[in-house]
Every structure is written in structure tokens, then in C-alpha cells.
Motif scaffolding. Sequence first.
Motif, PDB file in Angstrom:
ATOM      1  N   VAL A 190       0.019  -8.458  37.297  1.00 39.35           N
ATOM      2  CA  VAL A 190      -1.110  -7.544  37.486  1.00 39.35           C
ATOM      3  C   VAL A 190      -2.349  -8.311  37.944  1.00 39.35           C
ATOM      4  CG1 VAL A 190      -2.742  -6.041  36.272  1.00 39.35           C
ATOM      5  CG2 VAL A 190      -0.286  -5.764  35.899  1.00 39.35           C
ATOM      6  N   ALA A 191      -2.527  -9.506  37.406  1.00 37.49           N
ATOM      7  CA  ALA A 191      -3.727 -10.296  37.698  1.00 37.49           C
ATOM      8  C   ALA A 191      -3.817 -10.776  39.146  1.00 37.49           C
ATOM      9  CB  ALA A 191      -3.798 -11.497  36.757  1.00 37.49           C
ATOM     10  N   GLU A 192      -2.773 -10.565  39.921  1.00 35.48           N
ATOM     11  CA  GLU A 192      -2.846 -10.876  41.351  1.00 35.48           C
ATOM     12  C   GLU A 192      -3.640  -9.825  42.117  1.00 35.48           C
ATOM     13  OE1 GLU A 192       0.878 -13.041  43.042  1.00 35.48           O
ATOM     14  OE2 GLU A 192       1.639 -11.391  41.804  1.00 35.48           O
ATOM     15  N   LEU A 193      -3.960  -8.706  41.476  1.00 30.55           N
ATOM     16  CA  LEU A 193      -4.468  -7.539  42.198  1.00 30.55           C
ATOM     17  C   LEU A 193      -5.940  -7.234  41.941  1.00 30.55           C
ATOM     18  CD1 LEU A 193      -1.330  -5.301  41.579  1.00 30.55           C
ATOM     19  CD2 LEU A 193      -1.884  -6.609  43.630  1.00 30.55           C
ATOM     20  N   GLY A 194      -6.621  -8.021  41.119  1.00 28.80           N
ATOM     21  CA  GLY A 194      -8.039  -7.761  40.857  1.00 28.80           C
ATOM     22  C   GLY A 194      -8.572  -8.649  39.760  1.00 28.80           C
ATOM     23  N   ASP A 195      -9.809  -8.407  39.338  1.00 31.48           N
ATOM     24  CA  ASP A 195     -10.464  -9.229  38.334  1.00 31.48           C
ATOM     25  C   ASP A 195      -9.988  -8.871  36.928  1.00 31.48           C
ATOM     26  OD1 ASP A 195     -11.852 -10.272  40.470  1.00 31.48           O
ATOM     27  OD2 ASP A 195     -13.732  -9.243  40.016  1.00 31.48           O
ATOM     28  N   ALA A 196     -10.282  -9.777  35.991  1.00 35.70           N
ATOM     29  CA  ALA A 196      -9.961  -9.563  34.578  1.00 35.70           C
ATOM     30  C   ALA A 196     -11.250  -9.346  33.797  1.00 35.70           C
ATOM     31  CB  ALA A 196      -9.208 -10.758  34.015  1.00 35.70           C
ATOM     32  N   LEU A 197     -11.205  -8.430  32.855  1.00 35.49           N
ATOM     33  CA  LEU A 197     -12.366  -8.062  32.057  1.00 35.49           C
ATOM     34  C   LEU A 197     -12.038  -8.275  30.583  1.00 35.49           C
ATOM     35  CD1 LEU A 197     -15.194  -6.609  32.108  1.00 35.49           C
ATOM     36  CD2 LEU A 197     -13.938  -4.462  31.952  1.00 35.49           C
ATOM     37  N   PHE A 198     -13.027  -8.805  29.831  1.00 37.69           N
ATOM     38  CA  PHE A 198     -12.835  -9.068  28.410  1.00 37.69           C
ATOM     39  C   PHE A 198     -13.974  -8.458  27.609  1.00 37.69           C
ATOM     40  CE2 PHE A 198     -10.294 -12.113  30.564  1.00 37.69           C
ATOM     41  CZ  PHE A 198      -9.219 -12.385  29.733  1.00 37.69           C
ATOM     42  N   VAL A 199     -13.626  -7.851  26.484  1.00 36.89           N
ATOM     43  CA  VAL A 199     -14.609  -7.248  25.587  1.00 36.89           C
ATOM     44  C   VAL A 199     -14.545  -7.985  24.252  1.00 36.89           C
ATOM     45  CG1 VAL A 199     -15.344  -5.158  24.387  1.00 36.89           C
ATOM     46  CG2 VAL A 199     -14.399  -5.004  26.712  1.00 36.89           C
ATOM     47  N   ASN A 200     -15.644  -8.593  23.863  1.00 36.17           N
ATOM     48  CA  ASN A 200     -15.696  -9.338  22.605  1.00 36.17           C
ATOM     49  C   ASN A 200     -16.026  -8.417  21.434  1.00 36.17           C
ATOM     50  OD1 ASN A 200     -15.054 -12.048  23.281  1.00 36.17           O
ATOM     51  ND2 ASN A 200     -17.029 -12.264  24.299  1.00 36.17           N
ATOM     52  N   GLU A 201     -15.119  -7.496  21.187  1.00 33.82           N
ATOM     53  CA  GLU A 201     -15.258  -6.564  20.070  1.00 33.82           C
ATOM     54  C   GLU A 201     -13.864  -6.191  19.595  1.00 33.82           C
ATOM     55  OE1 GLU A 201     -17.347  -2.256  18.974  1.00 33.82           O
ATOM     56  OE2 GLU A 201     -17.763  -3.218  20.890  1.00 33.82           O
ATOM     57  N   CYS A 202     -13.688  -6.082  18.288  1.00 31.53           N
ATOM     58  CA  CYS A 202     -12.378  -5.745  17.733  1.00 31.53           C
ATOM     59  C   CYS A 202     -12.121  -4.252  17.908  1.00 31.53           C
ATOM     60  CB  CYS A 202     -12.313  -6.121  16.258  1.00 31.53           C
ATOM     61  SG  CYS A 202     -10.705  -5.792  15.508  1.00 31.53           S
ATOM     62  N   LEU A 203     -11.152  -3.913  18.762  1.00 26.80           N
ATOM     63  CA  LEU A 203     -10.871  -2.518  19.101  1.00 26.80           C
ATOM     64  C   LEU A 203      -9.449  -2.094  18.757  1.00 26.80           C
ATOM     65  CD1 LEU A 203     -12.618  -2.428  22.605  1.00 26.80           C
ATOM     66  CD2 LEU A 203     -13.557  -1.682  20.395  1.00 26.80           C
ATOM     67  N   GLY A 204      -8.651  -3.011  18.217  1.00 25.13           N
ATOM     68  CA  GLY A 204      -7.271  -2.680  17.883  1.00 25.13           C
ATOM     69  C   GLY A 204      -6.784  -3.474  16.689  1.00 25.13           C
ATOM     70  N   TYR A 205      -5.672  -3.001  16.112  1.00 29.67           N
ATOM     71  CA  TYR A 205      -5.104  -3.622  14.916  1.00 29.67           C
ATOM     72  C   TYR A 205      -3.608  -3.830  15.132  1.00 29.67           C
ATOM     73  CZ  TYR A 205      -9.572  -2.309  12.975  1.00 29.67           C
ATOM     74  OH  TYR A 205     -10.917  -2.180  12.765  1.00 29.67           O
ATOM     75  N   ARG A 206      -3.176  -5.060  14.959  1.00 30.67           N
ATOM     76  CA  ARG A 206      -1.785  -5.434  15.206  1.00 30.67           C
ATOM     77  C   ARG A 206      -1.109  -5.829  13.900  1.00 30.67           C
ATOM     78  NH1 ARG A 206       0.423 -10.736  16.419  1.00 30.67           N
ATOM     79  NH2 ARG A 206       2.518 -10.533  17.314  1.00 30.67           N
ATOM     80  N   THR A 207       0.000  -5.187  13.595  1.00 34.96           N
ATOM     81  CA  THR A 207       0.728  -5.485  12.369  1.00 34.96           C
ATOM     82  C   THR A 207       1.569  -6.743  12.537  1.00 34.96           C
ATOM     83  OG1 THR A 207       0.848  -3.133  11.823  1.00 34.96           O
ATOM     84  CG2 THR A 207       2.352  -4.603  10.658  1.00 34.96           C
TER      85      THR A 207
END
Length: 311
Positions: A190-207
Motif C-alpha cells: 500500500v505504501a507504494e501508492l501515497g504518503d503515510a500518516l501517524f496519529v500520536n493518540e491511543c485509538l484502539g485496544y489489542r488483546t
Amino acid sequence: MKFSIVITTYNRLSLLQRAVESALNQTVPCEVVIADNASTDGTEAYVHSLGDRVEYRRNPSNLNHAGAVNAGVEAASGDWIKLVDDDDYLAPHCIETLMGAIAQHPQAVICSCQAAQVDTAGQELSRTPITGPGKAFYIPQAAIHYGMLLEQVPFGTPIQVAVQREALIQSGGWDLTMTSCDDIDSWTRVAELGDALFVNECLGYRTVWPGGYDQKIDLQQRLNTNLLIKTRIYERIHPTYRSQIPSLSAIQKYLQLHWGLVAVKQRQFSQAIAVALPAMISFPAWKQLYQARKQRNYQGSPSAVPKIALF
């Protein structure tokens, strides 16, 4: 901008209900798609009880994780896909926050955020670190694979990641032949097709599960898969960064050291020796291992990868 939350599931009804509730309770309306790998535990009846609040795609047989993702994406109609495994769940403002960040940089095709790792009782164990400047930042496409190779661009697991649907489809979807790391393999393409964006906030929970699936895979197989992913990333490095990367041989030896140390931690000493011995006298491999460990342990550490703050 329309978001679709795609939840993949197989025979984990009680966990699925938590994931679905977190999707339906978002602060902005979005489509919820459930991709079911032919569950036999009452999942289908539960989903039908939700009526038109969700879209349902049931595979005729268990197509594994990658097959469920692909089926869910095909059924979705949103511009962006937020992936959720059935044992994970979202913060109520997840989609609203992601939409706000994407609106600031529409050139992005993939967006990652912080997530909390929780145990089976829902107690937080750890949290992914802050990875760059500001509350949100982007990395230009040309630098993404360079950053991934050096482990300075951690996209993370599905609960952390949202993907532009068109880019996900154009990249070929998830690879059904992958036994693990199918998510990272997808992010790489996917990263071949555009820029990458990162949000420094906890938005999900992984078990995090004791004795989870990845831990049951033989260490040599995990090393081989890791090397396959690194090779695919290596092949995509932009010419701008070619002169700044270690050789593929050095990367291989670094991975041998890394997985050797994993084997030591698991008290598999004979396998540790077998895996790590070919790399023990490689100075570049030890240097790469040191830099990777330093990067993981130091939040906000400086990086050669351009990270441009949005807000």
C-alpha cells in the motif's frame, strides 16, 4: 469522506460483540462490515439480529485472516477502511480523530495510531510509543520503505491501521499465502501508492493472549517470514535512500541475532544457537540490533526519516 469499519471474525462471538459495539458507538457515523470465516458458534444469528446496522459477508469456508480481510474490503463502500480483529476494539472517538488527521493530509493512503495492549480481562499491559512530532504527522511516500527497513516507521497491527480502500485494492489486497505478517506485507505494498500518516493518540485496544498464534510458530519459520518481509521492503527502497541502507546480508544477520535473543528469552537455548550462530561475528548486524533496540526504547527518538508535523 466515508469510513468503513471491517471486523474479521471466526467463532469468537463474545469477543465479536465487544468489537461491534465499539464500532457502532463511534462519535461519527460509519459503515460497519462483519467478515465471518464460516463461524459455527451463533455468530451469524447475532449479526442478523443487528438488522441493517451492519453489513454481513460470510465466507463459505474459513479463508484465514487474509481471506476474511479481503472479503470485508470487497463488501465495504467507504473511502477508507478501518480494520478490526474480533478480539480487539476501538476508542469511541477513533474514526473522528482519524478523519480529522486525514483531512489535513489527503495525500495519505495509510494511517496508523497508538494502541494499548490489554490482557484477556481488559487490563492495559503496555502502549505503543509516540513515534514522531506533534499529535499527527506524515511521512512522504519516498521515505516510507526506508523507514520501515530501519524500523523507524512502525505501522503496527490492524487495530492501529486505517487504509484508503482504493489503495488497498490496487495493491492486490492481503496475500492468502502468508502464514503470518500478512498485515505488514499489505502495508508494504500500500505504501507504494501515497504518503503515510501517524496519529500520536491511543485509538484502539489489542488483546494479547498467553500462547498466542504467533508464539506457536517455529522460530526458524518466524525468522524466514521476517526476512521475506524485509526483502520485499528492501526491493522498494526509493533511489534517494539506496546509498544509506545496510546490505541485505547485514539485514539477514541482524534478524538472526534478533530471533536468537527471542529464543534465549523463551529458554530455547539450542534453537538460539542454531538461529544466531551465523551472525555472531558480524559487527554490522550487532550495530543494527543496537540501533533497533534503541529506537524501540526511546520515545520520540531522532530519525533520518522525514516526519512532518500536521498539528
